[in-house]
Motif scaffolding. Sequence first.
Motif, mmCIF file in Angstrom:
data_model
loop_
_atom_site.group_PDB
_atom_site.id
_atom_site.type_symbol
_atom_site.label_atom_id
_atom_site.label_comp_id
_atom_site.label_asym_id
_atom_site.label_seq_id
_atom_site.Cartn_x
_atom_site.Cartn_y
_atom_site.Cartn_z
ATOM 1 N N PHE A 27 32.960 13.241 57.070
ATOM 2 C CA PHE A 27 33.555 11.909 56.915
ATOM 3 C C PHE A 27 34.391 11.883 55.644
ATOM 4 O O PHE A 27 33.864 12.127 54.557
ATOM 5 C CB PHE A 27 32.425 10.867 56.821
ATOM 6 N N HIS A 82 37.445 -3.502 62.244
ATOM 7 C CA HIS A 82 38.071 -2.367 61.545
ATOM 8 C C HIS A 82 38.314 -1.295 62.592
ATOM 9 O O HIS A 82 37.439 -1.044 63.421
ATOM 10 C CB HIS A 82 37.076 -1.926 60.462
ATOM 11 N N GLU A 84 38.888 2.046 62.474
ATOM 12 C CA GLU A 84 38.578 3.482 62.372
ATOM 13 C C GLU A 84 37.662 3.899 63.530
ATOM 14 O O GLU A 84 36.860 3.101 64.016
ATOM 15 C CB GLU A 84 37.948 3.797 61.018
ATOM 16 N N ASP A 86 35.008 5.455 63.923
ATOM 17 C CA ASP A 86 33.541 5.349 63.895
ATOM 18 C C ASP A 86 33.067 3.942 64.283
ATOM 19 O O ASP A 86 31.880 3.719 64.500
ATOM 20 C CB ASP A 86 32.953 5.773 62.538
ATOM 21 N N HIS A 87 34.002 2.992 64.397
ATOM 22 C CA HIS A 87 33.621 1.631 64.836
ATOM 23 C C HIS A 87 34.361 1.192 66.091
ATOM 24 O O HIS A 87 33.806 0.444 66.899
ATOM 25 C CB HIS A 87 33.877 0.618 63.711
ATOM 26 N N HIS A 149 38.249 -0.922 54.007
ATOM 27 C CA HIS A 149 39.037 -0.081 53.132
ATOM 28 C C HIS A 149 40.379 0.339 53.726
ATOM 29 O O HIS A 149 41.062 1.203 53.153
ATOM 30 C CB HIS A 149 38.243 1.174 52.742
ATOM 31 N N ASP A 168 32.431 -2.016 57.367
ATOM 32 C CA ASP A 168 32.185 -0.992 56.339
ATOM 33 C C ASP A 168 31.648 -1.571 55.028
ATOM 34 O O ASP A 168 30.953 -0.885 54.267
ATOM 35 C CB ASP A 168 33.497 -0.263 56.026
ATOM 36 N N HIS A 226 27.211 0.407 58.818
ATOM 37 C CA HIS A 226 26.546 1.682 58.514
ATOM 38 C C HIS A 226 25.268 1.374 57.730
ATOM 39 O O HIS A 226 25.299 0.581 56.772
ATOM 40 C CB HIS A 226 27.390 2.585 57.614
HETATM 41 FE FE1 FEO Z 1 36.134 2.938 57.700
HETATM 42 FE FE2 FEO Z 1 33.028 3.256 58.813
HETATM 43 O O1 FEO Z 1 34.846 3.485 58.871
#
Ligand code: FEO
Length: 415
Positions: A27, A82, A84, A86-87, A149, A168, A226
């Motif tokens: 990551f 968001h 990215e 991972d989401h 972010h 995040d 997370h």
């Molecule tokens: Fe900015 Fe958990 O991805």
Amino acid sequence: MRSELNSVKVAENTYWVGIVDDRKVPFHRLILEKGTTYNSYLMMTEKPTLIDTVDIAFGREFVEQMSSLMDLDELAYIVINHVEPDHAGALPALLRKATNAVIVTTSLGAELLKDMFRIKNREFLIIKDGDSLDIGGKTLQFFETPYLHTAETMITYAVEDKTLYPCDQFSTHMAAHELFNDLAQEDYLPDFETYYKLIMGPHRPYVRKMLEKIAGLEINMIAPSHGYILREDPQRFISLYDEMSTLSTSGETKKVTIVYSTMTGNTRKLAQQLAEAIADYGMVVDEYNLRDADLKEVADSIRSSDGLLVGSSTRYADMVGDIEKLLQELAESEMRRIPAAAFGSYGWSGEATLHIENYLEQAGFQVINERHLLGNHGYDMSLFPLRVKFIDEKALERARQAGELFGEKVLTYTA
Ligand code: FEO
């Protein structure tokens, strides 16, 4: 690969439907030694709503699990805080089954999702800061939190539950099997703080803005995307973000020197915008138009500065005035490694800023440019070198933004 996908009640009619990822997850050029979770939340209201999905690697399992929980045709909204992967990574797989779901996200979020996942013929509900959505039994309120972010980011607040879903933000990278912070088997605070420092810290001014936005909300629980759901003492984590994003003042006022040569006055206008933005950070700004300044005086000012901005118009693919003379002198002296950047307006071509950067690098300054900003902040907009064709309101606004960013770099810089 070991993963868990479950549904666990977190609030009235609201269930965690995420993944616990025990892998050592790569990551952002790190390896997450303790794994992580991808927390997704399902609200089974009159208009069932999902908040964020899970990592792209778990799309198929996620959709299977969701299908076992509900008829996916009935999913009314999918909130994407968001984009990215991972989401939002499981979104394409989910959309194939959730045929009626409207995607709720920011304007930039919608553009990015369409580009990344080639989403066509789907309805989007575009969110602006402070908008609310009635999902039949709950009200969701949304706040834009850009650069926390990435640029498109927003957060969701469940009004009646007093629960914040900040994606995040307020996260921890840990495979938190216990899910809730009051059940945690180990001390997760160091990991919570490390996460802040690595992911949110480079965007400190935006953290301050986010904290202002949520200051008026009553928050009984923070459910990030997370790590642990912070249901025990959520205020403590808001206070930690407040502390970590507050600069400790040494009592010393920092100074930035801005020096430029200009042909038509446009580069001077950029200098003025930069100077105003930096002065608003409480710093002293020494500004010199080299046409009227003594080179030795300017060089002395630079030697006692904490940051340097050098500007020039471009003529015949080169710098103008005495800028090169000054830069040669700096490159031949021993300069401290302070942040420095180039700016300039041009009409035909704009090579001056590149020549300036080369000299700044040669002189040993910490050059703030696109490479630095992308590598350290994930900014994909080019603020430095500030290279502007002619000048208009948009360019002046960009100069203002660049000045704010440079002020932040100088304030937070440690050699
Ligand atoms: Fe900015 Fe958990 O991805």
